[in-house]
Design a protein around this motif. Structure first.
Motif, mmCIF file in Angstrom:
data_model
loop_
_atom_site.group_PDB
_atom_site.id
_atom_site.type_symbol
_atom_site.label_atom_id
_atom_site.label_comp_id
_atom_site.label_asym_id
_atom_site.label_seq_id
_atom_site.Cartn_x
_atom_site.Cartn_y
_atom_site.Cartn_z
ATOM 1 N N ALA A 209 0.826 -1.210 -0.103
ATOM 2 C CA ALA A 209 -0.031 -0.002 -0.043
ATOM 3 C C ALA A 209 0.886 1.127 -0.044
ATOM 4 O O ALA A 209 0.672 2.123 -0.676
ATOM 5 C CB ALA A 209 -0.896 0.070 1.271
ATOM 6 N N ALA A 210 1.842 1.242 0.737
ATOM 7 C CA ALA A 210 2.904 2.391 0.762
ATOM 8 C C ALA A 210 3.491 2.448 -0.326
ATOM 9 O O ALA A 210 3.494 3.647 -1.027
ATOM 10 C CB ALA A 210 3.894 2.198 1.859
ATOM 11 N N THR A 211 3.935 1.364 -1.176
ATOM 12 C CA THR A 211 4.589 1.642 -2.486
ATOM 13 C C THR A 211 3.546 2.094 -3.234
ATOM 14 O O THR A 211 3.854 3.160 -4.553
ATOM 15 C CB THR A 211 5.143 0.386 -2.929
ATOM 16 N N CYS A 212 2.322 1.720 -3.382
ATOM 17 C CA CYS A 212 1.371 2.319 -4.271
ATOM 18 C C CYS A 212 1.180 3.666 -4.176
ATOM 19 O O CYS A 212 0.974 4.448 -5.270
ATOM 20 C CB CYS A 212 0.005 1.481 -4.029
ATOM 21 N N THR A 213 1.056 4.184 -2.970
ATOM 22 C CA THR A 213 1.038 5.583 -2.757
ATOM 23 C C THR A 213 2.158 6.232 -3.229
ATOM 24 O O THR A 213 2.081 7.193 -3.954
ATOM 25 C CB THR A 213 0.845 5.971 -1.207
ATOM 26 N N LEU A 214 3.398 6.005 -2.892
ATOM 27 C CA LEU A 214 4.717 6.697 -3.373
ATOM 28 C C LEU A 214 4.747 6.714 -4.903
ATOM 29 O O LEU A 214 4.998 7.823 -5.490
ATOM 30 C CB LEU A 214 5.810 6.036 -2.549
ATOM 31 N N VAL A 215 4.476 5.403 -5.407
ATOM 32 C CA VAL A 215 4.480 5.371 -7.050
ATOM 33 C C VAL A 215 3.498 6.244 -7.612
ATOM 34 O O VAL A 215 3.888 7.050 -8.508
ATOM 35 C CB VAL A 215 4.216 3.918 -7.455
ATOM 36 N N ALA A 216 2.403 6.366 -7.097
ATOM 37 C CA ALA A 216 1.323 7.176 -7.527
ATOM 38 C C ALA A 216 1.502 8.789 -7.586
ATOM 39 O O ALA A 216 1.469 9.514 -8.525
ATOM 40 C CB ALA A 216 -0.139 7.035 -6.973
ATOM 41 N N ILE A 217 2.166 9.227 -6.217
ATOM 42 C CA ILE A 217 2.549 10.493 -6.126
ATOM 43 C C ILE A 217 3.885 10.872 -7.167
ATOM 44 O O ILE A 217 3.675 11.930 -7.718
ATOM 45 C CB ILE A 217 2.903 10.615 -4.763
ATOM 46 N N GLY A 218 4.522 9.967 -7.231
ATOM 47 C CA GLY A 218 5.700 9.978 -7.973
ATOM 48 C C GLY A 218 5.215 10.127 -9.531
ATOM 49 O O GLY A 218 5.937 11.057 -10.413
ATOM 50 N N ALA A 219 4.510 9.326 -9.904
ATOM 51 C CA ALA A 219 3.976 9.270 -11.330
ATOM 52 C C ALA A 219 3.385 10.754 -11.769
ATOM 53 O O ALA A 219 3.618 11.253 -12.714
ATOM 54 C CB ALA A 219 3.193 8.089 -11.767
ATOM 55 N N TRP A 220 2.591 11.216 -10.645
ATOM 56 C CA TRP A 220 1.616 12.281 -10.983
ATOM 57 C C TRP A 220 2.646 13.494 -11.189
ATOM 58 O O TRP A 220 2.397 14.465 -12.042
ATOM 59 C CB TRP A 220 0.433 12.238 -9.994
ATOM 60 N N ALA A 221 3.507 13.544 -10.152
ATOM 61 C CA ALA A 221 4.392 14.655 -9.904
ATOM 62 C C ALA A 221 5.291 14.694 -11.142
ATOM 63 O O ALA A 221 5.738 15.726 -11.460
ATOM 64 C CB ALA A 221 5.304 14.399 -8.806
ATOM 65 N N ALA A 222 5.921 13.683 -11.669
ATOM 66 C CA ALA A 222 6.797 13.852 -12.770
ATOM 67 C C ALA A 222 6.260 14.436 -13.975
ATOM 68 O O ALA A 222 6.782 14.965 -14.815
ATOM 69 C CB ALA A 222 7.231 12.207 -13.043
ATOM 70 N N VAL A 223 4.865 14.095 -14.157
ATOM 71 C CA VAL A 223 4.225 14.912 -15.200
ATOM 72 C C VAL A 223 3.894 16.377 -14.827
ATOM 73 O O VAL A 223 4.058 17.109 -15.771
ATOM 74 C CB VAL A 223 2.961 14.166 -15.638
ATOM 75 N N ASN A 224 3.576 16.547 -13.794
ATOM 76 C CA ASN A 224 2.857 17.968 -13.465
ATOM 77 C C ASN A 224 3.953 18.986 -12.848
ATOM 78 O O ASN A 224 3.912 20.050 -13.049
ATOM 79 C CB ASN A 224 1.923 17.912 -12.412
ATOM 80 N N LEU A 225 4.935 18.288 -12.128
ATOM 81 C CA LEU A 225 5.915 19.433 -11.299
ATOM 82 C C LEU A 225 6.528 20.485 -12.102
ATOM 83 O O LEU A 225 6.855 21.419 -11.926
ATOM 84 C CB LEU A 225 6.799 18.821 -10.541
ATOM 85 N N PRO A 226 7.138 19.539 -13.387
ATOM 86 C CA PRO A 226 8.034 20.655 -14.299
ATOM 87 C C PRO A 226 7.235 21.762 -14.809
ATOM 88 O O PRO A 226 7.434 22.906 -15.124
ATOM 89 C CB PRO A 226 8.411 19.497 -15.641
ATOM 90 N N VAL A 227 5.947 21.351 -15.098
ATOM 91 C CA VAL A 227 5.099 22.593 -15.837
ATOM 92 C C VAL A 227 4.818 23.239 -14.584
ATOM 93 O O VAL A 227 4.421 24.509 -14.952
ATOM 94 C CB VAL A 227 3.833 21.705 -16.591
ATOM 95 N N ALA A 228 4.343 22.900 -13.424
ATOM 96 C CA ALA A 228 3.891 23.769 -12.260
ATOM 97 C C ALA A 228 4.876 24.645 -11.854
ATOM 98 O O ALA A 228 4.628 25.774 -11.394
ATOM 99 C CB ALA A 228 3.366 22.962 -11.189
#
Length: 404
Positions: A209-228
């Motif tokens: 469950a913790a890995t799922c959470t971290l991976v989800a945050i990482g995948a979303w952030a990898a796309v969004n953070l550079p633009v944000a």
């Protein structure tokens, strides 16, 4: 046997091609003379692609977020830019909004075909494959907007969850949320599936469950953070726009308002919509827990249906979010048929209402929207009840195989 399977897949692919051609004709038939006499409303041929071509500077090749705001999440903005680049590259100075509509339609047709391919590989029964290959919502919405990218991510995430690849499922759902927000609704159920996996020790469950959470945050952030970071105002346009919208004609809250039952300002509507969704989603998971403990991810479908019923915004193409998930998980097909009938009725009722405001005919009234949306709403409540209390479709428990 392999030749028989290949033939079935070919027949399904041909059927989907026909469906997609009908989707193109439905949107493109009114482009020869342009949108005159409110034809985009009277015939239902409206598409967001047409005004986007010039209105969001796709024709100029401006880069979304960095050079022009776009009221969609990042991956959808990238898709729009890419389709615009293809259009300009193929047509040069002759590129126009009709050519862009063609590029959008072809890209969405490819995504619809990808979903069909994923369904076929999963071992889904043939009836359900046909429900997608010949889906009426594809005709209505194939060239309407950019929803099939997120839908493909959502389908891929749920199929990964079916194979017990929950970390992959979380990553795919998070990427889907970077295209349109609704796949984020899958993430809590994926996390619960990991945390309460039958037969696993608690340490393994918590770790997954913790890995799922971290991976989800990482995948979303990898796309969004550079633009944000580079363009914060334009990146946040989608979220500010969503919060500021009062509602759309087919949403439950707007229908209640037009009928004089519930008139609220936008902040109050945001609050009540959020509370109603959270309470209903929690009830769906609680009531469906015992029946679906081994595959909690199937409850993503009724949760999404409830989200649409309680959300303040219900654009017509949102039904395309739900339809592929219904094909996957609905225990019975009769309420699915009623949903399609209500979807078609609500689509034309809403656009004929726009036609009436433009002084064109046929036209509809808010009362007509109420009747059409009620058919769709009853179907969705029926689908939610079935999803909570009935066993999942047989294909979900079968090992994935290449079949049609």
């Amino acid at each position: 046997m392999a030749r028989t399977i290949d033939k079935r897949v070919a027949v399904l692919a041909a059927a989907m091609l026909v469906t997609c051609l009908l989707g193109w004709l439905f949107k493109a038939h009114c482009t020869t003379r342009g949108w005159v006499d409110a034809i985009q409303y009277t015939t239902g041929c409206y598409s967001d692609a047409m005004p986007f071509w010039a209105g969001r500077h796709v024709d100029e090749g401006l880069i979304p977020y960095f050079q022009t705001p776009v009221e969609y999440p990042v991956l959808t903005g990238v898709q729009i830019w890419f389709e615009g680049a293809i259009t300009r590259g193929l047509f040069g100075r002759s590129a126009n909004d009709v050519a862009f509509l063609g590029a959008v339609t072809i890209a969405n047709a490819l995504l619809a075909g990808l979903i069909l391919w994923m369904f076929a590989r999963s071992g889904m029964d043939r009836t359900r494959l046909w429900l997608w290959a010949a889906a009426p919502p594809l005709i209505l919405y194939l060239g309407h907007n950019w929803d099939l990218g997120a839908a493909a991510f959502a389908v891929a995430a749920l199929l990964a969850a079916q194979r017990q690849k929950l970390v992959l499922a979380a990553a795919l759902a998070a990427l889907g949320a970077a295209a349109k927000l609704f796949p984020a609704l899958l993430l809590p159920l994926i996390g619960l599936s990991a945390l309460f996996a039958p037969g696993e020790p608690w340490r393994t469950r918590i770790g997954t469950a913790a890995t799922c959470t971290l991976v989800a945050i990482g995948a979303w952030a990898a796309v969004n953070l550079p633009v944000a970071i580079a363009a914060p105002d334009n990146w946040s346009e989608f979220y500010r726009f969503s919060a500021a919208r009062s509602g759309t004609a087919g949403s439950t809250w707007e229908i209640l308002s037009t009928q004089g039952f519930w008139v609220t300002d936008v902040p109050t509507r945001n609050l009540y919509a959020s509370l109603a969704f959270l309470a209903g989603a929690a009830a769906i998971v609680a009531l469906g827990w015992r029946q679906h403990r081994g595959h909690l991810w199937v409850l993503a479908t009724p949760v999404l249906a409830w989200f649409l019923l309680t959300n303040k915004v219900w654009s017509p193409q949102f039904d395309l979010w739900l339809y592929p998930l219904l094909v996957m998980t609905t225990p019975r097909l009769r309420p699915l048929a009623l949903f399609v009938i209500g979807d078609i009725a609500a689509y034309f009722a809403e656009f004929w209402w726009f036609a009436g405001m433009a002084g064109a005919w046929p036209y509809a009234t808010p009362h007509d929207i109420l009747l059409a949306a009620s058919v769709r709403g009853v179907a969705m409540l029926w689908l939610i009840a079935d999803a909570v209390r009935l066993p999942a479709p047989a294909w979900i428990g079968r090992a994935p195989r290449r079949a049609a």
